[in-house]
Design an enzyme around this catalytic site. Structure first.
Site, PDB file in Angstrom:
ATOM      1  N   LYS A  35      -1.925  48.261  35.117  1.00 56.56           N
ATOM      2  CA  LYS A  35      -1.098  47.917  36.278  1.00 56.56           C
ATOM      3  C   LYS A  35      -1.220  46.411  36.502  1.00 56.56           C
ATOM      4  O   LYS A  35      -2.334  45.883  36.599  1.00 56.56           O
ATOM      5  CB  LYS A  35      -1.653  48.669  37.490  1.00 56.56           C
ATOM      6  CG  LYS A  35      -0.611  49.260  38.398  1.00 56.56           C
ATOM      7  CD  LYS A  35      -1.316  50.115  39.445  1.00 56.56           C
ATOM      8  CE  LYS A  35      -0.355  50.652  40.455  1.00 56.56           C
ATOM      9  NZ  LYS A  35      -1.052  51.367  41.529  1.00 56.56           N
TER      10      LYS A  35
HETATM   11  O1  G3P Z   1      -0.681  52.771  44.566  1.00 55.49           O
HETATM   12  C1  G3P Z   1       0.264  51.980  45.179  1.00 55.49           C
HETATM   13  C2  G3P Z   1       0.888  52.546  46.435  1.00 55.49           C
HETATM   14  O2  G3P Z   1       1.187  53.893  46.266  1.00 55.49           O
HETATM   15  C3  G3P Z   1       0.151  52.225  47.698  1.00 55.49           C
HETATM   16  O3  G3P Z   1       0.622  52.930  48.816  1.00 55.49           O
HETATM   17  O4  G3P Z   1       0.304  53.694  51.141  1.00 55.49           O
HETATM   18  O5  G3P Z   1      -1.012  51.716  50.308  1.00 55.49           O
HETATM   19  O6  G3P Z   1       1.439  51.540  50.743  1.00 55.49           O
HETATM   20  P1  G3P Z   1       0.325  52.444  50.319  1.00 55.49           P
END
Ligand code: G3P
Length: 217
Positions: free
Chosen positions: A83
């Protein structure tokens, strides 16, 4: 649509793997911090559990160090996806890794142009963050529609991995639009199983069955 678990919690991953619903896992530095585990160790353990793609994120911001980190991470297991952040150095790293046949997930995508660049750089996955866009009163799902249209226009094979999912409606909309995958927090994944009429119906069936006095086994 593929379901990835957005978590670094081993027990959660183990249980969901047993359902056969899990196609992969994504992690990020915040999820590693939350797990309280050693990054390299936990990634190895996740790869031992899951056959599908497991995303592990670099933390350097310059090209040379990103590549070094990526090569170290990618040596952990065959199913590692590197990533990288949606930056110029991130996309340079993406191009180099994809030429070496290492899968790359470009993360922190908030615009269709960014998704277009990531596809041109050879990304295997693009991660548009729908929840964080909704949080600032933008339409996260409109971004998924735009990326789907653009990728279909040009036949890009980069998979749209809807990220920053906050609730089951995000999953439903991603599926309606035709996103390739969604990475879902485990509490949201569990909510997908439930419907109050399922619970109510099961309760009634079991009550009636008990009244028949019969058994199957
Ligand atoms: O892994 C990346 C993403 O899914 C993060 O989500 O909830 O931290 O905005 P969030």
């Amino acid at each position: 649509m593929k379901f990835f678990a957005d978590t670094a919690e081993l027990e959660e991953i183990r249980e969901l793997t047993a359902t056969g619903l899990l196609d992969g896992v994504t992690t990020n530095p915040s999820l590693i911090k939350k797990s309280g585990r050693d990054f390299l160790e936990v990634i190895k353990e996740i790869c031992d559990l899951v056959e599908g793609p497991v995303s592990a994120e670099v933390v350097a911001t310059d090209f040379d160090t990103m590549v070094k980190e990526a090569l170290k991470l990618s040596a952990i297991a065959k199913n590692i996806v590197i990533k990288v952040p949606m930056t110029l150095d991130g996309l340079k790293t993406c191009k180099l890794l994809s030429e070496k046949k290492i899968m790359v997930n470009v993360t922190l995508c908030f615009s269709a142009n960014q998704a277009l660049l990531a596809a041109k750089a050879g990304a295997s996955f693009i991660s548009p963050f729908v929840g964080r866009l909704d949080d600032i009163s933008e339409d996260g799902m409109a971004l998924i529609e735009d990326i789907r249209l653009i990728y279909d226009n040009y036949g890009f094979e980069t998979q749209i991995l809807v990220a920053s999912i906050r609730h089951p409606i995000h999953v439903l909309e991603a599926a309606r639009i035709g996103a390739d995958a969604a990475t879902i927090p485990t509490d949201v994944l569990r909510k997908l199983f439930h419907h109050p009429l399922t619970d109510k119906g099961l309760e009634a069936f079991l009550k009636d069955w008990e009244e028949t006095g019969q058994t199957i086994l």
